[in-house]
Design a protein around this motif. Sequence first.
Motif, PDB file in Angstrom:
ATOM      1  N   SER A 105       0.797  -1.217   0.000  1.00 22.70           N
ATOM      2  CA  SER A 105       0.000   0.000   0.000  1.00 22.70           C
ATOM      3  C   SER A 105       0.832   1.270   0.000  1.00 22.70           C
ATOM      4  O   SER A 105       0.299   2.351  -0.014  1.00 22.70           O
ATOM      5  CB  SER A 105      -0.939   0.003   1.202  1.00 22.70           C
ATOM      6  OG  SER A 105      -0.182   0.009   2.398  1.00 22.70           O
ATOM      7  N   GLN A 106       2.148   1.151   0.018  1.00 27.10           N
ATOM      8  CA  GLN A 106       3.000   2.316  -0.019  1.00 27.10           C
ATOM      9  C   GLN A 106       2.895   2.958  -1.399  1.00 27.10           C
ATOM     10  O   GLN A 106       3.189   2.346  -2.409  1.00 27.10           O
ATOM     11  CB  GLN A 106       4.439   1.908   0.273  1.00 27.10           C
ATOM     12  CG  GLN A 106       5.346   3.073   0.512  1.00 27.10           C
ATOM     13  CD  GLN A 106       6.716   2.614   1.004  1.00 27.10           C
ATOM     14  OE1 GLN A 106       7.043   1.449   0.936  1.00 27.10           O
ATOM     15  NE2 GLN A 106       7.491   3.550   1.491  1.00 27.10           N
ATOM     16  N   VAL A 107       2.458   4.191  -1.431  1.00 27.71           N
ATOM     17  CA  VAL A 107       2.239   4.890  -2.690  1.00 27.71           C
ATOM     18  C   VAL A 107       3.428   5.791  -2.978  1.00 27.71           C
ATOM     19  O   VAL A 107       3.949   6.466  -2.102  1.00 27.71           O
ATOM     20  CB  VAL A 107       0.937   5.718  -2.634  1.00 27.71           C
ATOM     21  CG1 VAL A 107       0.758   6.536  -3.899  1.00 27.71           C
ATOM     22  CG2 VAL A 107      -0.255   4.804  -2.404  1.00 27.71           C
ATOM     23  N   SER A 108       3.851   5.781  -4.240  1.00 23.92           N
ATOM     24  CA  SER A 108       4.960   6.621  -4.657  1.00 23.92           C
ATOM     25  C   SER A 108       4.541   7.465  -5.845  1.00 23.92           C
ATOM     26  O   SER A 108       3.987   6.963  -6.807  1.00 23.92           O
ATOM     27  CB  SER A 108       6.159   5.745  -5.054  1.00 23.92           C
ATOM     28  OG  SER A 108       7.168   6.546  -5.618  1.00 23.92           O
ATOM     29  N   ASP A 109       4.805   8.744  -5.747  1.00 24.22           N
ATOM     30  CA  ASP A 109       4.578   9.669  -6.853  1.00 24.22           C
ATOM     31  C   ASP A 109       5.825  10.530  -6.924  1.00 24.22           C
ATOM     32  O   ASP A 109       6.099  11.307  -6.022  1.00 24.22           O
ATOM     33  CB  ASP A 109       3.349  10.520  -6.591  1.00 24.22           C
ATOM     34  CG  ASP A 109       3.080  11.521  -7.700  1.00 24.22           C
ATOM     35  OD1 ASP A 109       3.700  11.423  -8.779  1.00 24.22           O
ATOM     36  OD2 ASP A 109       2.243  12.420  -7.490  1.00 24.22           O
TER      37      ASP A 109
ATOM     38  N   LEU B  22      15.471   6.193  -9.366  1.00 27.76           N
ATOM     39  CA  LEU B  22      14.153   6.169  -8.730  1.00 27.76           C
ATOM     40  C   LEU B  22      14.287   6.313  -7.217  1.00 27.76           C
ATOM     41  O   LEU B  22      15.090   5.631  -6.586  1.00 27.76           O
ATOM     42  CB  LEU B  22      13.450   4.855  -9.064  1.00 27.76           C
ATOM     43  CG  LEU B  22      13.207   4.609 -10.547  1.00 27.76           C
ATOM     44  CD1 LEU B  22      12.698   3.198 -10.784  1.00 27.76           C
ATOM     45  CD2 LEU B  22      12.219   5.622 -11.099  1.00 27.76           C
ATOM     46  N   PRO B  23      13.495   7.201  -6.599  1.00 28.33           N
ATOM     47  CA  PRO B  23      13.556   7.405  -5.155  1.00 28.33           C
ATOM     48  C   PRO B  23      12.793   6.308  -4.410  1.00 28.33           C
ATOM     49  O   PRO B  23      11.993   5.582  -4.995  1.00 28.33           O
ATOM     50  CB  PRO B  23      12.894   8.759  -4.968  1.00 28.33           C
ATOM     51  CG  PRO B  23      11.895   8.835  -6.082  1.00 28.33           C
ATOM     52  CD  PRO B  23      12.540   8.123  -7.245  1.00 28.33           C
ATOM     53  N   ALA B  24      13.033   6.198  -3.100  1.00 31.68           N
ATOM     54  CA  ALA B  24      12.287   5.247  -2.269  1.00 31.68           C
ATOM     55  C   ALA B  24      10.799   5.529  -2.413  1.00 31.68           C
ATOM     56  O   ALA B  24      10.414   6.688  -2.578  1.00 31.68           O
ATOM     57  CB  ALA B  24      12.723   5.384  -0.817  1.00 31.68           C
ATOM     58  N   PRO B  25       9.976   4.528  -2.444  1.00 30.42           N
ATOM     59  CA  PRO B  25      10.196   3.133  -2.043  1.00 30.42           C
ATOM     60  C   PRO B  25      10.786   2.241  -3.147  1.00 30.42           C
ATOM     61  O   PRO B  25      10.915   1.054  -2.945  1.00 30.42           O
ATOM     62  CB  PRO B  25       8.809   2.645  -1.668  1.00 30.42           C
ATOM     63  CG  PRO B  25       7.893   3.407  -2.568  1.00 30.42           C
ATOM     64  CD  PRO B  25       8.551   4.774  -2.716  1.00 30.42           C
TER      65      PRO B  25
END
Length: 133
Positions: free
Chosen positions: A15-19, A127-130
Motif C-alpha cells: 500500500s505504499q504509494v509513490s509519486d 528512482l527514489p524510495a520506495p
Amino acid sequence: MIVLIGSVYVSNAYSQVSDSSGIIVGREGSVFGLVDIDSDGHSLNIAGVANYIPPTDKVFEVWLYDGNYRASGYPLSVGMIKADGSFSMESTQVYPYTYTDLFVTMEPKDDKDPKPSYSNQVGIYVLPAPFGQ
C-alpha cells in the motif's frame, strides 16, 4: 456433513504509494528530459518527455532497471520515445518497487536485439524510495 466457512485477513503490504517527478540527467549533467512515475505497489504509470531528437537512423528507448544488490539486473523496456518527444507506460506488476533506475538508450531504428545498448546510454533517472527495495 460439516462445512466450515471462514475468512482470512490479508494485509496490503503493497500500500505504499509513490509519486515522483524529476529530471532525466543526460551526458555531462545536461537535462535530457523529465519524467513522472506513479505507483501504488502494483500499478505503475510512467509519463515523460525528452528534450532531444535522435539522429535519423536511431531511436531513443526508455528502460527500467532492477540493479539492487542480489537483484535480477533485468532491464524492462518502457518503449520508444515518440516523434513528439513523449513516452509513457501503464502496467500492473507484482512488485514494481524492485526497479532502481529509469534510463534512456540510443538504439538502431530497426533494432532486433531486445537488450539495451548500455554503451549508448543518453540519460538516467534514479528512482527514489520506495523504489529499489
